[in-house]
Motif scaffolding. Structure first.
Motif, PDB file in Angstrom:
ATOM      1  N   SER A 182      19.248 -25.960  -4.902  1.00  0.00           N
ATOM      2  CA  SER A 182      18.810 -24.810  -4.229  1.00  0.00           C
ATOM      3  C   SER A 182      18.029 -23.872  -4.799  1.00  0.00           C
ATOM      4  N   LYS A 183      17.311 -22.949  -4.392  1.00  0.00           N
ATOM      5  CA  LYS A 183      16.327 -22.181  -4.914  1.00  0.00           C
ATOM      6  C   LYS A 183      16.975 -21.149  -6.045  1.00  0.00           C
ATOM      7  N   VAL A 184      18.154 -20.899  -5.801  1.00  0.00           N
ATOM      8  CA  VAL A 184      18.927 -20.171  -6.754  1.00  0.00           C
ATOM      9  C   VAL A 184      19.095 -20.926  -8.080  1.00  0.00           C
ATOM     10  N   GLY A 185      19.821 -22.179  -7.712  1.00  0.00           N
ATOM     11  CA  GLY A 185      19.924 -23.042  -9.003  1.00  0.00           C
ATOM     12  C   GLY A 185      18.571 -23.559  -9.659  1.00  0.00           C
ATOM     13  N   VAL A 186      17.475 -23.776  -8.849  1.00  0.00           N
ATOM     14  CA  VAL A 186      16.329 -24.194  -9.660  1.00  0.00           C
ATOM     15  C   VAL A 186      15.936 -23.026 -10.697  1.00  0.00           C
ATOM     16  N   ALA A 187      16.117 -21.839 -10.145  1.00  0.00           N
ATOM     17  CA  ALA A 187      15.653 -20.797 -10.937  1.00  0.00           C
ATOM     18  C   ALA A 187      16.717 -20.551 -12.224  1.00  0.00           C
ATOM     19  N   ASP A 188      17.884 -21.023 -11.986  1.00  0.00           N
ATOM     20  CA  ASP A 188      18.655 -20.906 -13.175  1.00  0.00           C
ATOM     21  C   ASP A 188      18.626 -21.652 -14.224  1.00  0.00           C
ATOM     22  N   LEU A 189      18.045 -22.928 -14.024  1.00  0.00           N
ATOM     23  CA  LEU A 189      17.798 -23.945 -15.227  1.00  0.00           C
ATOM     24  C   LEU A 189      17.231 -23.476 -16.255  1.00  0.00           C
ATOM     25  N   PRO A 190      16.052 -22.790 -16.490  1.00  0.00           N
ATOM     26  CA  PRO A 190      15.055 -22.483 -15.515  1.00  0.00           C
ATOM     27  C   PRO A 190      14.034 -23.916 -15.732  1.00  0.00           C
ATOM     28  N   TYR A 191      13.658 -24.117 -14.399  1.00  0.00           N
ATOM     29  CA  TYR A 191      12.748 -25.200 -14.367  1.00  0.00           C
ATOM     30  C   TYR A 191      11.263 -24.779 -14.468  1.00  0.00           C
ATOM     31  N   LEU A 192      10.525 -25.294 -15.315  1.00  0.00           N
ATOM     32  CA  LEU A 192       9.233 -24.642 -15.654  1.00  0.00           C
ATOM     33  C   LEU A 192       8.109 -25.659 -15.353  1.00  0.00           C
ATOM     34  N   GLY A 193       8.140 -26.682 -14.264  1.00  0.00           N
ATOM     35  CA  GLY A 193       7.213 -27.463 -13.735  1.00  0.00           C
ATOM     36  C   GLY A 193       6.467 -26.637 -12.714  1.00  0.00           C
ATOM     37  N   ASN A 194       5.197 -27.374 -12.511  1.00  0.00           N
ATOM     38  CA  ASN A 194       4.388 -26.740 -11.149  1.00  0.00           C
ATOM     39  C   ASN A 194       4.084 -25.180 -11.560  1.00  0.00           C
ATOM     40  N   THR A 195       3.966 -24.920 -12.855  1.00  0.00           N
ATOM     41  CA  THR A 195       3.557 -23.408 -13.215  1.00  0.00           C
ATOM     42  C   THR A 195       2.281 -23.655 -14.089  1.00  0.00           C
ATOM     43  N   ILE A 196       1.594 -22.507 -13.857  1.00  0.00           N
ATOM     44  CA  ILE A 196       0.266 -22.508 -14.689  1.00  0.00           C
ATOM     45  C   ILE A 196       0.389 -21.902 -16.004  1.00  0.00           C
ATOM     46  N   VAL A 197      -0.076 -22.981 -17.052  1.00  0.00           N
ATOM     47  CA  VAL A 197      -0.179 -22.550 -18.387  1.00  0.00           C
ATOM     48  C   VAL A 197      -1.478 -21.868 -18.693  1.00  0.00           C
ATOM     49  N   THR A 198      -1.377 -20.856 -19.157  1.00  0.00           N
ATOM     50  CA  THR A 198      -2.620 -19.811 -19.583  1.00  0.00           C
ATOM     51  C   THR A 198      -3.295 -20.106 -20.805  1.00  0.00           C
ATOM     52  N   ASN A 199      -2.026 -20.488 -21.663  1.00  0.00           N
ATOM     53  CA  ASN A 199      -2.438 -20.601 -23.190  1.00  0.00           C
ATOM     54  C   ASN A 199      -1.576 -21.728 -23.883  1.00  0.00           C
TER      55      ASN A 199
END
Length: 230
Positions: free
Chosen positions: A180-197
């Protein structure tokens, strides 16, 4: 679901550790598989209790069972300082829909009967000990009943059938929550995110890698890697 001075109280993260010794070993991957199955069949949706399409329409549970399922889900994964409970993530709806889906796909009601039977057993045990249905009993009473079936190695032989029920229900609860959306945020799952540095591999991790590679290292594949410079 542990008695004081016997087992530590399980947190959401702690419940995942329990799965290492139970049939729920693949709980996290089961969550991913469940999500994929939803996409493939369109029958399996992850409804939200507050969805824009109106109240969820149950397919499997009656009103009494539904009350018990919601209480049981939140005993397994209660709200904590980081995220909401299983019910806030729509897990009871997930389980209800999953049972209906499996009944259609399998052509029998075996899984439905197992879940319904387990819920009946919980109510029967609760009535014997507190005179109240499981969902309405005091929390400590509920946990005492679950302690009998939550730890397979400790369970009595006569409770084996209910251990299997609880393992499956716990698997479904965790699968529903972490897909679920709540559970994925709880992991937290860091995929598909922009790494700025990107600063590269942390020095602490790199030191461990170097130390292990000095004399060769046999990783998870059990294939030995020759020492550096060999």
């Amino acid at each position: 679901m542990a008695k004081k001075n016997e087992e530590p109280e399980l947190t959401r993260r702690g419940v995942l550790q329990v799965f290492g010794a139970t049939p729920a070993l693949a709980a996290l991957t089961a969550g991913t598989a469940a999500a994929q199955e939803q996409d493939e069949h369109a029958h399996m949706r992850h409804p939200s209790p507050a969805g824009a399409k109106g109240p969820y329409q149950r397919q499997s549970f009656d009103e009494h069972q539904w009350h018990t399922v919601r209480v049981l889900c939140d005993l397994i994964l209660p709200a904590d300082e980081r995220s909401g409970s299983a019910t806030s993530a729509g897990v009871p709806e997930f389980i209800d829909d999953w049972i209906a889906f499996r009944k259609r796909e399998d052509g029998n009601a075996d899984i439905e009967a197992q879940i319904f039977g387990g819920l009946m057993w919980l109510n029967d045990q609760s009535m014997k000990t507190s005179g109240k249905p499981f969902a309405d009993a005091p929390v400590e009473q509920q946990k005492q009943i679950l302690d009998r079936i939550a730890y397979p190695d400790r369970a009595a032989a006569e409770d084996h059938r209910w251990v299997i029920f609880f393992n499956r229900f716990r698997d479904l609860t965790v699968s529903g929550f972490y897909s679920s959306k709540v559970g994925v945020a709880d992991l937290p799952y860091l995929g598909n995110t922009i790494v700025t540095n990107w600063t590269g591999c942390p020095p602490e991790a790199w030191n461990i890698i170097e130390e292990r590679m000095k004399n060769g290292y046999k990783g998870v594949t059990k294939q030995e890697v020759k020492p550096w410079g060999a």
